[in-house]
Write an enzyme that holds these catalytic residues in place. Structure first.
Site, mmCIF file in Angstrom:
data_model
loop_
_atom_site.group_PDB
_atom_site.id
_atom_site.type_symbol
_atom_site.label_atom_id
_atom_site.label_comp_id
_atom_site.label_asym_id
_atom_site.label_seq_id
_atom_site.Cartn_x
_atom_site.Cartn_y
_atom_site.Cartn_z
ATOM 1 N N PRO A 299 39.623 1.213 32.900
ATOM 2 C CA PRO A 299 38.750 0.202 32.280
ATOM 3 C C PRO A 299 38.183 -0.845 33.229
ATOM 4 C CG PRO A 299 41.059 -0.218 31.772
ATOM 5 C CD PRO A 299 41.015 1.124 32.432
ATOM 6 N N LYS A 300 38.694 -0.904 34.458
ATOM 7 C CA LYS A 300 38.191 -1.912 35.394
ATOM 8 C C LYS A 300 37.521 -1.279 36.613
ATOM 9 C CE LYS A 300 41.405 -5.520 33.970
ATOM 10 N NZ LYS A 300 42.416 -6.520 34.385
ATOM 11 N N ASN A 301 36.943 -0.134 36.384
ATOM 12 C CA ASN A 301 36.271 0.594 37.460
ATOM 13 C C ASN A 301 34.770 0.319 37.392
ATOM 14 O OD1 ASN A 301 34.752 2.850 38.673
ATOM 15 N ND2 ASN A 301 36.771 3.715 39.077
ATOM 16 N N ASP B 236 42.412 -5.430 26.516
ATOM 17 C CA ASP B 236 42.403 -6.486 27.530
ATOM 18 C C ASP B 236 41.224 -7.398 27.228
ATOM 19 O OD1 ASP B 236 42.345 -8.159 29.690
ATOM 20 O OD2 ASP B 236 42.021 -6.607 31.200
#
Length: 304
Positions: free
Chosen positions: A107-109, A140
């Site tokens: 999810p944080k790419n 998140d």
């Protein structure tokens, strides 16, 4: 073959026999060569070969799938994948499903979120983007990449209508969610704007949230943002609020900070210095050096 899970190395497959793999060139005497996993070496050897040929084929798409699966942040693989998708005139809704699964896993790419934006631009359809980003934010709530994509989709496709309602929901769940406060500012700034009427309404809303969690910096910062370019002391509601709580919230750092700003506006430097001393004296040890600096500024002729 786009989402193939076939694990056989490309070097052992008949449908890749016509390809001469391009090995990584680290020079004659590499100082510290990276010990890549064999499956990654194989995938990259054939990826480089297809990239050099600019082969926009189904097998090229499969190779990018494997490379991305092994290294999801490989921006060159994502770039080439877009070229292949365009060359094949591929079904981008199927690709959206693929990138959604990748987003859930990573999810944080940044590369994944950029790829998703590109797909939405090609489809000219962001109808699922608010639901999808909400799904990611449920895991998140402060995921910067998801918020950035959400703001882009809202602004690009005019999806403002229910966003304040969504923000309210997030703040009810976590009043300290600074990202949600930021989103509130973003939405109002880009829709109604901060008119006198809106500022009055938002002032009341924010004070109601501060009353629930006095030490929450997020709500105090939002209040300051409302009055950017205006004076806090010009608001009768804020002055009433401060007068009501100043003898009760004597150990509330954000509230003391608010009072200092108001004192500066009213040129009451003596009171501002007393408040700084409280913060320095143990109320806000984390920011003690800042308050020492703030006090020194107030004590100079230009500190006002």
């Amino acid at each position: 073959m786009r989402h193939s899970t076939q694990s056989l190395p490309f070097s052992e497959r008949d449908d890749f026999k016509d390809i001469t793999p391009v090995l990584q060139d680290d020079g004659e005497k590499p100082v510290c060569p990276i010990a890549y996993a064999p499956e990654y070496v194989d995938a990259m050897n054939y990826f480089r070969a297809l990239l050099d040929k600019n082969e926009l084929s189904e097998r090229a798409l499969e190779v990018t799938t494997r490379v991305i699966g092994l290294s999801s942040a490989n921006y060159t693989a994502w770039y080439f994948r877009r070229l292949v998708l365009k060359g094949l005139q591929a079904d981008l809704r199927e690709e959206l499903e693929f990138v959604s699964e990748m987003s859930r896993d990573h999810p944080k790419n940044y590369q994944i979120w950029y790829h998703r934006q590109w797909i939405i631009e090609q489809l000219e359809d962001a109808s699922n983007e608010l639901d999808f980003t909400a799904e990611i934010l449920a895991e998140d709530a402060k995921n910067y990449h998801s918020w950035t994509h959400r703001q882009w989709a809202i602004k690009t496709f005019n999806l403002w209508e229910k966003e304040i309602e969504y923000v309210d929901k997030l703040l009810l769940a976590d009043i300290r969610n600074n990202s949600a406060w930021n989103q509130r500012y973003f939405v109002i700034f880009n829709t109604t704007g901060y008119t006198d009427e809106v500022i009055a309404s938002e002032t009341e809303y924010t004070i109601s949230k501060i009353l629930l969690a006095p030490n929450n910096e997020s709500s105090h910062n939002y209040l300051l943002g409302l009055y950017r370019g205006r004076k806090l002391s010009s608001s009768a509601r804020i002055m009433e609020f401060v007068a009501d709580k100043k003898d009760k919230w004597t150990f509330c750092a954000p509230f003391l900070s608010l009072q200092i700003d108001i004192c500066q506006e009213l040129n009451d430097i003596e009171q501002a210095l007393e408040l700084c001393d409280k913060l320095i004296g143990g109320v806000d040890d984390i920011h003690k050096k800042y308050w020492i600096y703030k006090k020194s500024q107030l004590e100079t002729p230009n500190g006002q």
